[in-house]
Design a protein around this motif. Structure first.
Motif, mmCIF file in Angstrom:
data_model
loop_
_atom_site.group_PDB
_atom_site.id
_atom_site.type_symbol
_atom_site.label_atom_id
_atom_site.label_comp_id
_atom_site.label_asym_id
_atom_site.label_seq_id
_atom_site.Cartn_x
_atom_site.Cartn_y
_atom_site.Cartn_z
ATOM 1 N N ALA A 128 27.369 15.936 -16.777
ATOM 2 C CA ALA A 128 28.108 16.498 -17.181
ATOM 3 C C ALA A 128 28.173 16.282 -18.749
ATOM 4 N N HIS A 129 27.137 14.734 -19.048
ATOM 5 C CA HIS A 129 26.893 14.148 -20.256
ATOM 6 C C HIS A 129 28.910 13.696 -20.708
ATOM 7 N N TRP A 130 28.905 13.236 -19.655
ATOM 8 C CA TRP A 130 30.763 12.576 -20.100
ATOM 9 C C TRP A 130 30.754 11.769 -19.255
ATOM 10 N N LEU A 131 31.457 10.423 -20.175
ATOM 11 C CA LEU A 131 31.327 9.222 -20.480
ATOM 12 C C LEU A 131 33.020 9.201 -19.971
ATOM 13 N N ALA A 132 33.462 8.618 -18.534
ATOM 14 C CA ALA A 132 34.748 7.906 -18.586
ATOM 15 C C ALA A 132 35.136 6.433 -18.869
ATOM 16 N N VAL A 133 36.266 6.266 -19.994
ATOM 17 C CA VAL A 133 36.219 4.821 -19.892
ATOM 18 C C VAL A 133 37.697 4.261 -19.610
ATOM 19 N N ASP A 134 37.584 3.468 -18.633
ATOM 20 C CA ASP A 134 39.355 2.718 -18.008
ATOM 21 C C ASP A 134 40.002 1.958 -19.397
ATOM 22 N N THR A 135 41.530 3.019 -19.325
ATOM 23 C CA THR A 135 42.118 2.678 -20.103
ATOM 24 C C THR A 135 42.579 1.159 -20.788
ATOM 25 N N GLN A 136 42.547 0.906 -19.217
ATOM 26 C CA GLN A 136 42.549 -0.447 -19.074
ATOM 27 C C GLN A 136 44.787 -0.719 -19.200
ATOM 28 N N SER A 137 45.149 0.530 -18.524
ATOM 29 C CA SER A 137 46.316 0.092 -18.891
ATOM 30 C C SER A 137 47.197 0.378 -20.009
ATOM 31 N N GLY A 138 46.547 1.287 -21.537
ATOM 32 C CA GLY A 138 46.439 1.852 -22.715
ATOM 33 C C GLY A 138 46.262 0.229 -23.677
ATOM 34 N N ARG A 139 45.014 -0.645 -23.170
ATOM 35 C CA ARG A 139 44.983 -1.619 -24.030
ATOM 36 C C ARG A 139 43.340 -1.171 -24.584
ATOM 37 N N LEU A 140 43.199 0.058 -24.042
ATOM 38 C CA LEU A 140 41.577 0.449 -24.958
ATOM 39 C C LEU A 140 42.408 0.206 -26.316
ATOM 40 N N PRO A 141 41.609 0.311 -27.112
ATOM 41 C CA PRO A 141 41.463 0.690 -28.678
ATOM 42 C C PRO A 141 41.684 2.008 -28.951
#
Length: 309
Positions: A128-141
């Motif tokens: 899919a060439h998709w990157l999924a990044v964990d948001t860590q409960s909204g603490r992601l930049p």
């Protein structure tokens, strides 16, 4: 409960020459293999602070080592995805007590003092060439900072190892929320869209036309003047706007009826990201959990029409 936001990472052919053919899943795996080799060299040289992306002031963001994982347990010849993590940290040379101001830590030669360390697991599916990044409960930049950071890490690699392709990165947003805005609006004041074409086959007329003509980036801005309102999205740009959720971004200032009154409202696709998520089960190891998240990522890609069945 983990929740992942999704980025569409594409290596788009520059032209119709043979060397500009689509890179396919193997090419996307190679892109992340080169990134991982770069990360390992940086860590060995203790140079992470020099290569990390600066978010604001002394706050930094960087990738950690990643590994390819079979999508199915014990699948020796199975499809692979990449499992890794990003790290965010604040640079500090000393730490003092809040009340007494006594120095609790002072950086010595050869050390890199940091605080506020947080890691964000990611999975990258090369099909899919998709990157999924964990948001860590909204603490992601922020989304904008994340897109800048991803370009910071990947553009040099793409330019060097894929010179006949163009790297594009965009958040995958919820198309139904974008469509809801288009349907409930009674008028439009401003529409801004950034769009690229889709890597791979498509039945969409707009995306197919972009791909056919190798239109890598389109920036469109439609506005009214002196308080005017467009009653509808012009037909000439409607298809472009509707594709922004999957292959770009859109910002729309529109008028809607609220309790019988016309109210001007703004909508940005970056505020409506697509997500996948879940909770690790008791009988499930960490790798098994990420395998399940990878499967959900593919399910989402099929659901929104990014991948065929």
């Amino acid at each position: 409960m983990s929740k992942f936001i999704v980025f569409n990472i594409q290596l788009l052919p520059v032209d119709r020459a043979a060397e500009s053919e689509e890179v396919g899943p193997d090419g996307y795996l190679q892109l992340f293999w080169h990134l991982n080799e770069q990360v390992k060299k940086v860590l060995a040289a203790k140079a992470l602070m020099l290569t990390a992306f600066r978010l604001v002031q002394d706050s930094y963001f960087a990738p950690l080592p990643a590994t390819p994982v079979t999508a199915v347990e014990n699948g020796a010849d199975g499809e692979l995805f990449v499992l890794g993590a990003f790290i965010k940290f604040d640079k500090t040379s000393s730490v003092e007590d809040l009340y007494t101001r006594v120095t609790l830590f002072e950086q010595q030669e050869g050390q890199e003092g940091i605080s506020g360390r947080r890691e964000y697991p990611f999975i990258f599916n090369p099909r899919a060439h998709w990157l999924a990044v964990d948001t860590q409960s909204g603490r992601l930049p922020s989304i904008k900072n994340l897109e800048k950071a991803l370009n910071h890490f990947l553009k040099g690699i793409a330019d060097e190892h894929f010179p006949h392709h163009v790297l594009t990165i965009n958040l995958v947003s919820k198309k139904d929320e974008l469509v809801s805005v288009l349907e409930r609006a009674v008028g439009f004041k401003k529409i801004e869209v950034d769009l690229t074409f889709k890597n791979g086959p498509t039945s969409d007329e707009v995306l197919d036309d972009f791909a056919e003509n190798r239109l890598h980036r389109l920036h469109l801005r439609a506005t009214t003047e002196r308080g005017g309102v467009m009653p509808h999205v012009p037909q000439t740009i409607d298809g472009i706007v509707r594709n922004a959720a999957g292959y770009g971004r859109a910002s729309i200032t529109f008028v809607e009826s609220v309790d019988g009154k016309n109210v001007t409202t703004s909508f940005q696709t970056e505020n409506a990201p697509e997500t996948v998520g879940g909770r690790q089960q008791r009988n499930e190891d960490t790798t098994g959990f990420f395998r399940r998240m990878n499967s959900r990522l593919l399910e989402l890609a099929r659901k929104v029409g990014h991948l065929g069945d």
